[in-house]
Design an enzyme around this catalytic site. Structure first.
Site, PDB file in Angstrom:
ATOM      1  N   ASN A 112       0.844  -1.235  -0.136  1.00  0.00           N
ATOM      2  CA  ASN A 112       0.028   0.070   0.102  1.00  0.00           C
ATOM      3  C   ASN A 112       0.916   1.270   0.034  1.00  0.00           C
ATOM      4  O   ASN A 112       1.562   1.563   0.973  1.00  0.00           O
ATOM      5  CB  ASN A 112      -0.881  -0.061   1.366  1.00  0.00           C
ATOM      6  CG  ASN A 112      -2.002   1.046   1.409  1.00  0.00           C
ATOM      7  OD1 ASN A 112      -1.742   1.975   0.458  1.00  0.00           O
ATOM      8  ND2 ASN A 112      -2.599   1.001   2.398  1.00  0.00           N
ATOM      9  N   ARG A 155      -2.489  -2.075  -3.392  1.00  0.00           N
ATOM     10  CA  ARG A 155      -3.565  -1.202  -3.075  1.00  0.00           C
ATOM     11  C   ARG A 155      -3.789  -0.119  -4.070  1.00  0.00           C
ATOM     12  O   ARG A 155      -2.719   0.651  -4.261  1.00  0.00           O
ATOM     13  CB  ARG A 155      -3.803  -0.805  -1.645  1.00  0.00           C
ATOM     14  CG  ARG A 155      -5.066   0.259  -1.520  1.00  0.00           C
ATOM     15  CD  ARG A 155      -5.015   0.783  -0.290  1.00  0.00           C
ATOM     16  NE  ARG A 155      -6.200   1.592  -0.054  1.00  0.00           N
ATOM     17  CZ  ARG A 155      -6.284   2.550   0.849  1.00  0.00           C
ATOM     18  NH1 ARG A 155      -5.379   2.849   1.681  1.00  0.00           N
ATOM     19  NH2 ARG A 155      -7.506   3.364   0.995  1.00  0.00           N
ATOM     20  N   HIS A 157     -12.849   3.448  -0.268  1.00  0.00           N
ATOM     21  CA  HIS A 157     -12.564   2.482   0.767  1.00  0.00           C
ATOM     22  C   HIS A 157     -13.245   1.253   0.463  1.00  0.00           C
ATOM     23  O   HIS A 157     -13.699   0.579   1.278  1.00  0.00           O
ATOM     24  CB  HIS A 157     -13.307   2.820   2.112  1.00  0.00           C
ATOM     25  CG  HIS A 157     -12.685   4.202   2.754  1.00  0.00           C
ATOM     26  ND1 HIS A 157     -13.370   5.207   3.100  1.00  0.00           N
ATOM     27  CD2 HIS A 157     -11.413   4.411   3.089  1.00  0.00           C
ATOM     28  CE1 HIS A 157     -12.685   6.291   3.684  1.00  0.00           C
ATOM     29  NE2 HIS A 157     -11.412   5.667   3.356  1.00  0.00           N
ATOM     30  N   GLY A 193     -11.792   6.408   9.630  1.00  0.00           N
ATOM     31  CA  GLY A 193     -10.595   6.308   9.800  1.00  0.00           C
ATOM     32  C   GLY A 193     -10.170   7.925   9.711  1.00  0.00           C
ATOM     33  O   GLY A 193     -10.587   8.518   9.942  1.00  0.00           O
ATOM     34  N   ARG A 202     -10.075  16.601   6.049  1.00  0.00           N
ATOM     35  CA  ARG A 202     -10.839  16.799   4.787  1.00  0.00           C
ATOM     36  C   ARG A 202     -12.232  17.366   5.342  1.00  0.00           C
ATOM     37  O   ARG A 202     -12.683  16.792   6.377  1.00  0.00           O
ATOM     38  CB  ARG A 202     -11.157  15.657   3.906  1.00  0.00           C
ATOM     39  CG  ARG A 202      -9.875  15.278   3.190  1.00  0.00           C
ATOM     40  CD  ARG A 202      -9.900  13.973   2.295  1.00  0.00           C
ATOM     41  NE  ARG A 202      -9.160  13.110   2.668  1.00  0.00           N
ATOM     42  CZ  ARG A 202      -9.001  11.779   2.463  1.00  0.00           C
ATOM     43  NH1 ARG A 202     -10.067  11.261   1.840  1.00  0.00           N
ATOM     44  NH2 ARG A 202      -7.856  10.948   2.698  1.00  0.00           N
ATOM     45  N   ASP A 217      -6.098  14.349  14.637  1.00  0.00           N
ATOM     46  CA  ASP A 217      -6.236  12.888  15.147  1.00  0.00           C
ATOM     47  C   ASP A 217      -7.136  12.861  16.026  1.00  0.00           C
ATOM     48  O   ASP A 217      -7.334  13.579  17.245  1.00  0.00           O
ATOM     49  CB  ASP A 217      -4.807  12.676  15.865  1.00  0.00           C
ATOM     50  CG  ASP A 217      -4.710  11.025  16.310  1.00  0.00           C
ATOM     51  OD1 ASP A 217      -5.443  10.652  17.227  1.00  0.00           O
ATOM     52  OD2 ASP A 217      -3.644  10.425  15.823  1.00  0.00           O
ATOM     53  N   MET A 218      -8.131  11.961  16.085  1.00  0.00           N
ATOM     54  CA  MET A 218      -9.336  11.834  16.837  1.00  0.00           C
ATOM     55  C   MET A 218      -8.962  11.672  18.341  1.00  0.00           C
ATOM     56  O   MET A 218      -9.667  12.552  19.213  1.00  0.00           O
ATOM     57  CB  MET A 218     -10.145  10.670  16.367  1.00  0.00           C
ATOM     58  CG  MET A 218     -11.718  10.625  17.070  1.00  0.00           C
ATOM     59  SD  MET A 218     -12.607  11.937  17.091  1.00  0.00           S
ATOM     60  CE  MET A 218     -13.750  11.624  15.865  1.00  0.00           C
ATOM     61  N   GLY A 270     -13.831   4.140  14.333  1.00  0.00           N
ATOM     62  CA  GLY A 270     -14.985   3.084  14.223  1.00  0.00           C
ATOM     63  C   GLY A 270     -14.798   2.162  15.425  1.00  0.00           C
ATOM     64  O   GLY A 270     -15.528   1.544  16.153  1.00  0.00           O
ATOM     65  N   ASN A 329     -12.276   1.990  17.630  1.00  0.00           N
ATOM     66  CA  ASN A 329     -11.739   2.213  18.918  1.00  0.00           C
ATOM     67  C   ASN A 329     -12.526   3.447  19.520  1.00  0.00           C
ATOM     68  O   ASN A 329     -12.306   3.263  20.756  1.00  0.00           O
ATOM     69  CB  ASN A 329     -10.180   2.760  18.730  1.00  0.00           C
ATOM     70  CG  ASN A 329      -9.474   1.345  18.209  1.00  0.00           C
ATOM     71  OD1 ASN A 329      -9.347   0.555  18.714  1.00  0.00           O
ATOM     72  ND2 ASN A 329      -9.164   1.681  17.075  1.00  0.00           N
ATOM     73  N   GLU A 350      -7.767  -4.600   5.396  1.00  0.00           N
ATOM     74  CA  GLU A 350      -7.791  -4.378   3.675  1.00  0.00           C
ATOM     75  C   GLU A 350      -6.615  -5.263   3.358  1.00  0.00           C
ATOM     76  O   GLU A 350      -6.715  -5.665   2.395  1.00  0.00           O
ATOM     77  CB  GLU A 350      -7.699  -3.100   3.642  1.00  0.00           C
ATOM     78  CG  GLU A 350      -8.642  -2.171   3.850  1.00  0.00           C
ATOM     79  CD  GLU A 350      -8.466  -0.549   4.342  1.00  0.00           C
ATOM     80  OE1 GLU A 350      -7.633  -0.211   5.415  1.00  0.00           O
ATOM     81  OE2 GLU A 350      -8.925   0.394   3.376  1.00  0.00           O
TER      82      GLU A 350
HETATM   83  P1  ADP Z   1      -6.172   5.845   7.992  1.00  0.00           P
HETATM   84  O1  ADP Z   1      -6.137   4.169   7.798  1.00  0.00           O
HETATM   85  O2  ADP Z   1      -7.372   6.196   7.297  1.00  0.00           O
HETATM   86  O3  ADP Z   1      -4.961   6.365   8.180  1.00  0.00           O
HETATM   87  P2  ADP Z   1      -6.896   4.813  10.528  1.00  0.00           P
HETATM   88  O4  ADP Z   1      -8.106   3.752  10.323  1.00  0.00           O
HETATM   89  O5  ADP Z   1      -5.760   4.228  11.139  1.00  0.00           O
HETATM   90  O6  ADP Z   1      -6.721   5.768   9.389  1.00  0.00           O
HETATM   91  O7  ADP Z   1      -7.696   5.726  11.599  1.00  0.00           O
HETATM   92  C1  ADP Z   1      -6.853   6.684  12.428  1.00  0.00           C
HETATM   93  C2  ADP Z   1      -7.909   7.435  13.230  1.00  0.00           C
HETATM   94  O8  ADP Z   1      -8.351   6.515  14.331  1.00  0.00           O
HETATM   95  C3  ADP Z   1      -7.114   8.486  14.089  1.00  0.00           C
HETATM   96  O9  ADP Z   1      -8.056   9.857  13.954  1.00  0.00           O
HETATM   97  C4  ADP Z   1      -7.045   8.291  15.429  1.00  0.00           C
HETATM   98  O10 ADP Z   1      -7.117   9.264  16.390  1.00  0.00           O
HETATM   99  C5  ADP Z   1      -8.153   7.112  15.626  1.00  0.00           C
HETATM  100  N1  ADP Z   1      -8.156   6.478  16.663  1.00  0.00           N
HETATM  101  C6  ADP Z   1      -7.324   5.388  16.880  1.00  0.00           C
HETATM  102  N2  ADP Z   1      -7.360   4.764  18.082  1.00  0.00           N
HETATM  103  C7  ADP Z   1      -8.537   5.582  18.748  1.00  0.00           C
HETATM  104  C8  ADP Z   1      -9.014   5.323  19.929  1.00  0.00           C
HETATM  105  N3  ADP Z   1      -8.668   4.433  20.933  1.00  0.00           N
HETATM  106  N4  ADP Z   1      -9.808   6.253  20.218  1.00  0.00           N
HETATM  107  C9  ADP Z   1     -10.480   7.096  19.354  1.00  0.00           C
HETATM  108  N5  ADP Z   1      -9.744   7.301  18.036  1.00  0.00           N
HETATM  109  C10 ADP Z   1      -8.877   6.510  17.801  1.00  0.00           C
END
Ligand code: ADP
Length: 397
Positions: free
Chosen positions: A6, A89, A177, A207, A238, A280-281, A331, A333, A384
């Site tokens: 990827n 990918r 996705h 994500g 975004r 970052d969430m 989703g 976590n 994936e």
């Molecule tokens: P991508 O593959 O699109 O880069 P991911 O699927 O890895 O992204 O998701 C990244 C996001 O998941 C980030 O915003 C991160 O903060 C969030 N994340 C990961 N772990 C947690 C958690 N325990 N609680 C809340 N958000 C989480």
């Protein structure tokens, strides 16, 4: 063995699978080469050990060569020939509706789709070129994020713009996705014992990039991302859907070009733009705990948009929804995201199981709704790479 790749513009994620059991590929090694073209850094996880390398990585070809060298040095493979095929990918497959073996024609299609996905497809081409040079006889397969959504009807994928934008330039909703959605549908089918063709699901892939899809009889009927991955939900960086006139207005106000403003919508908006803190969430959730007003507003907006789309898609599925599934980093976590969203699906009658929702250590899936919930709601881990591995195996065995 099958290698899954990827690629980003300055990074390559890779995962090596043993496929002795062809129905259940086993990941044996995974890693990331990053800062390609900058300086170079690579990390690998193998046999529960972590390895790090700071070799110079001036381009993708050097990075791939180093990956293969380290596989042999670590004893994951004896020689390159043990890698039976490589699955890539590729974000944009245009009209291609399935994963395909890469031949000259497919290569040209991926190349011509650069126009449709200028931020994503160039990396795939660069890495395919690099692998071609180093492992010229190894079979290669492309798996597309757009492919799964090719089942949408015209009334869903066309935009209400002049017809010739579609006919002459291919302006339509593609959706992304898809590799993740395909995996989740397959996995839920196994879990529920129901045939894929009988499944109606609303899957929320949340994500960094995020989208939601309405899946009827195992196939996408609508999805939130569009012509590009900028559309639909608010995401890490975004904006998702906004009034298109804002672009012209901001160009005039700031003297920026359309490209520059579009770049801001891709890279400086969403959670980052609204919170002013982070994409970052986890950071935004932490700031919210400390009563940061902007973080709170960003979270409320994010969650409300997710809830609104779920309700809209439930309506599209005529209320016949077997399950709502949350997947990808947020989703899978974020307990708070799932809780807020579920508590705001007022007309769907979903009900959370607070205790279940707090379980972080589940393996494959977690039922987060109560027994009396009108629709079961799950968190489910997407994979994936495994999906790409399975498609690659099927097309090359
Ligand atoms: P991508 O593959 O699109 O880069 P991911 O699927 O890895 O992204 O998701 C990244 C996001 O998941 C980030 O915003 C991160 O903060 C969030 N994340 C990961 N772990 C947690 C958690 N325990 N609680 C809340 N958000 C989480």
């Amino acid at each position: 063995m099958i290698l899954v790749i990827n690629a980003g513009s300055s990074s390559i994620k890779f995962k090596l699978f043993s496929v002795s059991d062809i129905k259940n590929p086993l990941p044996i090694l995974e890693g990331l080469s990053e800062r390609i073209g900058v300086d170079g850094f690579m990390k690998i996880k193998f046999n529960n050990e972590k390895f790090e390398y700071s070799n110079a990585l001036p381009n993708h070809e050097v990075a791939i060569a180093l990956v293969l060298e380290k596989f042999q040095e670590l004893g994951a493979i004896k020689n390159k020939d043990e890698i039976h095929a490589i699955g890539f990918r590729v974000v944009h497959g245009g009209k291609l509706a399935k994963s395909v073996v890469i031949n000259d024609e497919v290569y040209q299609i991926i190349k011509s789709n650069i126009e449709l996905a200028p931020l994503h497809n160039p990396a795939a081409i660069t890495v395919i070129d690099a692998v071609k040079k180093i492992m010229s006889s190894t079979k290669m397969v492309a798996c597309f994020d757009t492919a799964f959504h090719q089942t949408m009807n015209k009334e869903e994928f066309l935009y209400p713009v002049p017809n010739n934008w579609y006919e002459d330039f291919g302006v339509r909703k593609y959706g992304f996705h898809g590799i993740s959605y395909n995996y989740i549908v397959e996995n839920y089918s196994k879990l529920s014992g129901k045939s894929k063709n009988d499944l109606n699901l609303i899957v929320c892939h949340l994500g960094n990039g995020a989208s939601i899809s309405a899946i009827k009889n195992g196939k996408t009927i609508d999805t939130t991302m569009g012509f590009t991955p900028l559309a639909g939900l608010m995401m890490g960086t975004r904006s998702g859907d906004i009034d298109p006139s804002i672009i012209q207005f901001i160009c005039k106000k700031t003297g920026k070009t359309v490209d520059e403003v579009t770049n801001i919508l891709n890279k400086e908006s969403g959670l980052l733009g609204m919170s002013g803190l982070s994409a970052d969430m986890r950071d935004v959730l932490d700031a919210n705990e400390k009563n940061d007003e902007k973080a709170k507003l960003a979270l409320t907006k994010y969650n409300q948009i997710v809830a609104d789309w779920i309700v809209k898609f439930a309506n599209k599925l005529e209320g016949k929804v077997d399950a709502i599934i949350f997947t990808a980093g947020i989703g899978e976590n974020s307990v708070r995201t799932r809780k807020f969203v579920m508590n705001n699906l007022h007309i769907l009658g979903t009900e959370i199981d607070e205790e279940a929702n707090h379980n972080f250590s589940y393996e494959d899936h977690l039922l987060v709704s109560s027994k009396t919930s009108a629709i079961p709601v799950y968190a489910m881990r997407t994979d994936e790479e495994k999906m790409i591995c399975l498609d690659t195996l099927n097309l090359t065995k």
